[in-house]
Design an enzyme around this catalytic site. Sequence first.
Site, PDB file in Angstrom:
ATOM      1  N   ASP A   1       0.944  -1.236   0.119  1.00 55.86           N
ATOM      2  CA  ASP A   1       0.017   0.275   0.100  1.00 55.86           C
ATOM      3  C   ASP A   1       0.798   1.249  -0.154  1.00 55.86           C
ATOM      4  OD1 ASP A   1      -2.116  -1.671   0.208  1.00 55.86           O
ATOM      5  OD2 ASP A   1      -2.792  -1.023   2.207  1.00 55.86           O
ATOM      6  N   ALA A   2       1.945   1.086   0.656  1.00 59.15           N
ATOM      7  CA  ALA A   2       2.845   2.435   0.877  1.00 59.15           C
ATOM      8  C   ALA A   2       3.224   2.992  -0.375  1.00 59.15           C
ATOM      9  CB  ALA A   2       3.987   2.124   1.898  1.00 59.15           C
TER      10      ALA A   2
ATOM     11  N   ASP B   1       0.418   4.482  -2.518  1.00 59.75           N
ATOM     12  CA  ASP B   1      -0.030   5.673  -2.219  1.00 59.75           C
ATOM     13  C   ASP B   1       1.210   6.602  -2.476  1.00 59.75           C
ATOM     14  OD1 ASP B   1      -1.892   4.855  -0.433  1.00 59.75           O
ATOM     15  OD2 ASP B   1      -0.852   4.740   1.508  1.00 59.75           O
TER      16      ASP B   1
ATOM     17  N   SER C   1     -14.330   8.072  -0.642  1.00 58.35           N
ATOM     18  CA  SER C   1     -13.175   7.743  -0.137  1.00 58.35           C
ATOM     19  C   SER C   1     -12.831   8.820   0.800  1.00 58.35           C
ATOM     20  CB  SER C   1     -12.234   7.705  -1.223  1.00 58.35           C
ATOM     21  OG  SER C   1     -10.904   7.095  -0.840  1.00 58.35           O
ATOM     22  N   LEU C   2     -11.376   8.672   1.367  1.00 62.22           N
ATOM     23  CA  LEU C   2     -10.954   9.407   2.366  1.00 62.22           C
ATOM     24  C   LEU C   2      -9.713  10.075   1.920  1.00 62.22           C
ATOM     25  CD1 LEU C   2     -11.711   7.473   5.573  1.00 62.22           C
ATOM     26  CD2 LEU C   2     -12.708   9.472   5.068  1.00 62.22           C
TER      27      LEU C   2
ATOM     28  N   GLU D   1     -11.928   6.938  15.310  1.00 64.34           N
ATOM     29  CA  GLU D   1     -12.061   5.639  15.332  1.00 64.34           C
ATOM     30  C   GLU D   1     -11.071   4.833  14.428  1.00 64.34           C
ATOM     31  OE1 GLU D   1     -15.707   4.001  12.797  1.00 64.34           O
ATOM     32  OE2 GLU D   1     -16.067   6.049  13.517  1.00 64.34           O
TER      33      GLU D   1
ATOM     34  N   LYS E   1      -9.122   2.803  11.351  1.00 66.50           N
ATOM     35  CA  LYS E   1      -9.297   2.530  10.254  1.00 66.50           C
ATOM     36  C   LYS E   1      -8.827   1.201   9.778  1.00 66.50           C
ATOM     37  CE  LYS E   1      -8.520   4.470   5.469  1.00 66.50           C
ATOM     38  NZ  LYS E   1      -8.311   3.009   4.877  1.00 66.50           N
TER      39      LYS E   1
ATOM     40  N   ASP F   1      -8.620  -2.395   7.835  1.00 68.29           N
ATOM     41  CA  ASP F   1      -8.177  -2.782   6.900  1.00 68.29           C
ATOM     42  C   ASP F   1      -9.018  -3.877   6.032  1.00 68.29           C
ATOM     43  OD1 ASP F   1      -6.545  -2.108   4.461  1.00 68.29           O
ATOM     44  OD2 ASP F   1      -4.579  -3.341   5.366  1.00 68.29           O
TER      45      ASP F   1
ATOM     46  N   GLU G   1     -17.377  -1.582   7.295  1.00 66.18           N
ATOM     47  CA  GLU G   1     -16.074  -2.465   6.778  1.00 66.18           C
ATOM     48  C   GLU G   1     -16.307  -3.848   7.158  1.00 66.18           C
ATOM     49  OE1 GLU G   1     -14.377  -0.495   5.059  1.00 66.18           O
ATOM     50  OE2 GLU G   1     -12.274  -1.303   5.078  1.00 66.18           O
TER      51      GLU G   1
ATOM     52  N   TYR H   1     -19.869   2.072  10.424  1.00 62.04           N
ATOM     53  CA  TYR H   1     -19.324   3.722  10.835  1.00 62.04           C
ATOM     54  C   TYR H   1     -19.983   4.629   9.994  1.00 62.04           C
ATOM     55  CZ  TYR H   1     -16.518   2.199   6.423  1.00 62.04           C
ATOM     56  OH  TYR H   1     -16.202   1.887   5.287  1.00 62.04           O
TER      57      TYR H   1
ATOM     58  N   LYS I   1     -13.268  12.270  12.156  1.00 63.40           N
ATOM     59  CA  LYS I   1     -14.848  12.786  11.293  1.00 63.40           C
ATOM     60  C   LYS I   1     -15.205  14.048  12.386  1.00 63.40           C
ATOM     61  CE  LYS I   1     -15.583   8.357   9.920  1.00 63.40           C
ATOM     62  NZ  LYS I   1     -16.461   6.953  10.128  1.00 63.40           N
TER      63      LYS I   1
ATOM     64  N   LYS J   1      -2.836   7.929   8.691  1.00 61.93           N
ATOM     65  CA  LYS J   1      -2.113   6.573   8.334  1.00 61.93           C
ATOM     66  C   LYS J   1      -1.215   6.247   9.352  1.00 61.93           C
ATOM     67  CE  LYS J   1      -4.309   4.900   4.460  1.00 61.93           C
ATOM     68  NZ  LYS J   1      -3.397   4.539   3.482  1.00 61.93           N
TER      69      LYS J   1
ATOM     70  N   CYS K   1      24.473 -29.312   6.361  1.00 61.21           N
ATOM     71  CA  CYS K   1      24.270 -28.468   7.446  1.00 61.21           C
ATOM     72  C   CYS K   1      25.067 -27.348   7.197  1.00 61.21           C
ATOM     73  CB  CYS K   1      24.405 -28.934   8.807  1.00 61.21           C
ATOM     74  SG  CYS K   1      24.347 -27.711  10.069  1.00 61.21           S
TER      75      CYS K   1
ATOM     76  N   CYS L   1      27.768 -27.739  10.629  1.00 54.45           N
ATOM     77  CA  CYS L   1      28.612 -28.491  11.126  1.00 54.45           C
ATOM     78  C   CYS L   1      28.903 -29.588   9.794  1.00 54.45           C
ATOM     79  CB  CYS L   1      27.959 -29.421  12.226  1.00 54.45           C
ATOM     80  SG  CYS L   1      26.541 -30.433  11.795  1.00 54.45           S
TER      81      CYS L   1
ATOM     82  N   CYS M   1      18.986 -30.443  10.214  1.00 52.29           N
ATOM     83  CA  CYS M   1      20.484 -31.035  10.266  1.00 52.29           C
ATOM     84  C   CYS M   1      20.277 -32.313  11.128  1.00 52.29           C
ATOM     85  CB  CYS M   1      21.272 -30.044  10.853  1.00 52.29           C
ATOM     86  SG  CYS M   1      22.800 -30.869  11.637  1.00 52.29           S
TER      87      CYS M   1
ATOM     88  N   CYS N   1      26.502 -30.760  16.296  1.00 52.91           N
ATOM     89  CA  CYS N   1      26.348 -29.420  15.575  1.00 52.91           C
ATOM     90  C   CYS N   1      26.318 -28.130  16.669  1.00 52.91           C
ATOM     91  CB  CYS N   1      24.884 -29.313  14.921  1.00 52.91           C
ATOM     92  SG  CYS N   1      24.680 -27.988  13.721  1.00 52.91           S
TER      93      CYS N   1
HETATM   94  S1  IVH Z   1     -15.317   6.648   6.928  1.00 53.58           S
HETATM   95  C1  IVH Z   1     -16.848   9.603   3.548  1.00 53.58           C
HETATM   96  N1  IVH Z   1     -14.579   5.032   8.954  1.00 53.58           N
HETATM   97  O1  IVH Z   1     -11.464   3.582   4.403  1.00 53.58           O
HETATM   98  C2  IVH Z   1     -16.050   8.603   4.624  1.00 53.58           C
HETATM   99  N2  IVH Z   1     -13.978   4.300   6.653  1.00 53.58           N
HETATM  100  O2  IVH Z   1     -10.281   5.389   2.569  1.00 53.58           O
HETATM  101  C3  IVH Z   1     -16.209   7.219   4.214  1.00 53.58           C
HETATM  102  N3  IVH Z   1     -12.510   2.482   6.154  1.00 53.58           N
HETATM  103  O3  IVH Z   1     -13.907   3.426   1.824  1.00 53.58           O
HETATM  104  C4  IVH Z   1     -15.365   6.431   5.112  1.00 53.58           C
HETATM  105  N4  IVH Z   1     -12.386   2.065   8.399  1.00 53.58           N
HETATM  106  O4  IVH Z   1     -13.670   1.174   3.419  1.00 53.58           O
HETATM  107  C5  IVH Z   1     -14.501   5.315   7.506  1.00 53.58           C
HETATM  108  N5  IVH Z   1     -13.695   3.858  10.643  1.00 53.58           N
HETATM  109  C6  IVH Z   1     -13.830   4.043   9.269  1.00 53.58           C
HETATM  110  C7  IVH Z   1     -13.360   3.246   8.315  1.00 53.58           C
HETATM  111  C8  IVH Z   1     -13.208   3.542   7.080  1.00 53.58           C
HETATM  112  C9  IVH Z   1     -12.177   1.704   7.241  1.00 53.58           C
HETATM  113  C10 IVH Z   1     -12.149   2.486   5.042  1.00 53.58           C
HETATM  114  C11 IVH Z   1     -13.494   2.577   3.936  1.00 53.58           C
HETATM  115  C12 IVH Z   1     -13.428   3.574   3.254  1.00 53.58           C
HETATM  116  C13 IVH Z   1     -11.873   3.858   3.041  1.00 53.58           C
HETATM  117  C14 IVH Z   1     -11.294   5.237   2.610  1.00 53.58           C
END
Ligand code: IVH
Length: 674
Positions: free
Chosen positions: A36-37, A40, A85-86, A117, A119, A121, A177, A229, A294, A318, A412, A415, A430, A436
């Site tokens: 993921d890194a 990103d 998305s976020l 809260e 996040k 995966d 999620e 959530y 949020k 993150k 080995c 040894c 071994c 050994c």
């Molecule tokens: S809120 C408009 N809360 O992260 C806000 N998302 O990168 C919508 N995710 O699509 C998302 N934990 O799949 C929210 N506690 C959490 C979350 C969360 C995981 C995921 C979710 C979202 C993605 C965005």
Amino acid sequence: MSKAGSNTLQRIKHLREQINLHNHNYYVLDQPGIPDAEYDRLFRELQTLEAEHPDLVSADSPTQRVGAKPSTAFRQVKHEVPMLSLGNAFSDEELKAFNKRVCDRISWKDLIEYSAEPKLDGLAVSLLYEKGLLLRAATRGDGNTGEDITDNIKTIATVPLKLLGRNMPSRLEVRGEVFMTRKGFERMNEQAKKAGEKIFANPRNAAAGSLRQLDSRITAKRPLEIYFYGVGILKDFDMPTTHSEMLLLLRSLGLRVNPESRVVKGVQGCLRYYNNIGKKRDNLPYDIDGVVYKVNDLELQQELGFVSRAPRWAIAHKFAAQEETTVLNAVEFQVGRTGALTPVARLKPVNVAGVTVSNATLHNMDEIERKDVRIGDTVIIRRAGDVIPEVVSVVLERRPQRTQKIKLPTQCPVCGSAVISIEDEAVARCSGGLFCSAQRKEAIKHFASRKAMDIDGLGDKLIEQLVDESIIDHVDDLYHLKIGQLAALERMGDKSAENIIGALQKSKTTTLSRFIYALGIREVGEATAQNLASHFENLDELMQADEEKLQTVQDIGPVVAQHVVTFFKQKHNLEIIHRLQQAGINWPSIQKISGDKLPLAGKTYVLTGTLSGMTRDEAKQKLQALGAKVAGSVSKSTTAVIAGENAGSKLEKAESLGIPVLTEADLRKLLQKP
Ligand code: IVH
């Protein structure tokens, strides 16, 4: 006219292609190609270039959409309210910038209240309830259109098919999620491996793959869980005024919400929460990759609104990535206490979550083959908590022309003894045993360790030095060390030498279970050692026990029994035990817990076939609690055989030896004895 040079254009094009490819791998195939890194980083680079050259932003750029194309296998569902998305913050500074943007936009002078809260995966889903009944469930898809996964969602035991309570919204579209706990994931992969089925790279992919099964009977077998959530639609119901109240409402309707969610104030509150969750992270049963903040006030959320991909009122903060890519330069084999050879990857050093990693485990040859890892490959490395870094997978797109297959050595590396691989066992060993030096070193380290003889100050490095310089060969030699010998070692003062001799002296008084554990018998961990100690009560009895007798001990099966017998058959081991006792190792004798007075004391039973009212293990424990022994095979000393349904050869043997056979009803009567 764009001021961008042709290099920039090329780069943008390249980034878009790469990102599209990775999106496809991740969302459609459930098979991520890169960590993921790294994704990103590519995404951010593209975002930055597009921000610098707005005229080059095209409608089909991956920055302009939320996820990937939904696959065509499922019926498509159009989201009435798009699933967004976020935005991400990768540092405290980026979080501060987010908070400032929020405050500036709504001219807020005070501290903003956030609902925070973890996040998770996993996989975003939307569930639609009408008049309290679950009507439909969908994946996020591209944010506008998702896939209908209603049947699959219904297999998740914690998803209510009907909402709780009498007071109900006429329509509720709720978001959450779907995820898999690490334990559930490991169990599932183990089973898949045994059945020769597809193995998933991580819990997220396993959750995604399970949820997007066309056959929901398969989904039903997968350990999926869910936390909710957010809410997309709420009709005919009083709208709460804050996000945190919304979560409470969801909970009261029977929808699971994450118990870790908290209301915090301002950037400092967010950071405190972030650090707390960061510390807890490895102990949470599921994977998280950050926290989400949020703006708590729903009216303020409305006022802040959205920008193309994401809300202005929320951000994902993150954690430092636990996975990175690097190059595998070489593989070496390490020899453990039992001779097991572990392949270790020597890597081009890479920073993973703040620590430079240059070695990672490859586990065993089966894993190497399964992942098709070769020397010269670019590999994904994972480092989580205190766990040894591991090679997760290969980035096949980056495989160079020439790679070298990894071969198990025939001798080995320490040894020179022959390396033996047993069929059906993943590990190669071994065969040198205590010849050994690697095995000897590990045996001594185990002996000295905290849960064994607990010899303070006798660390791994020192043990290696002592063996390398032939000052000690085996564990009993430890008790003949002299202060002078230790003090003469490099980096060792008189005082430390004295302390170690003191610790050795102190360790001589121990317990039988610690001593059994310290011997390092294969498969005999702390708990097994305890069971053996309380069953046999003294070492001599344990040393003389045969496999049948050993199997009457709680939790000991044929494999462990065999290891114990083999260990005590070795002359060499008996000599060492003798010398340890001569050196003064001692433990208090265990008092017999009036075992003779128990109603079934002195009797030995064998269980066979299937019992209907209890499992064989339960029956075994109940019999043992009354003082009986429960053996794995029938012999002349068996008191009786207890036969359930479909009893086989043991029943025949009992009949041929004239041993009484009891039914399950007889067993019940037996267990009722006062
Ligand atoms: S809120 C408009 N809360 O992260 C806000 N998302 O990168 C919508 N995710 O699509 C998302 N934990 O799949 C929210 N506690 C959490 C979350 C969360 C995981 C995921 C979710 C979202 C993605 C965005």
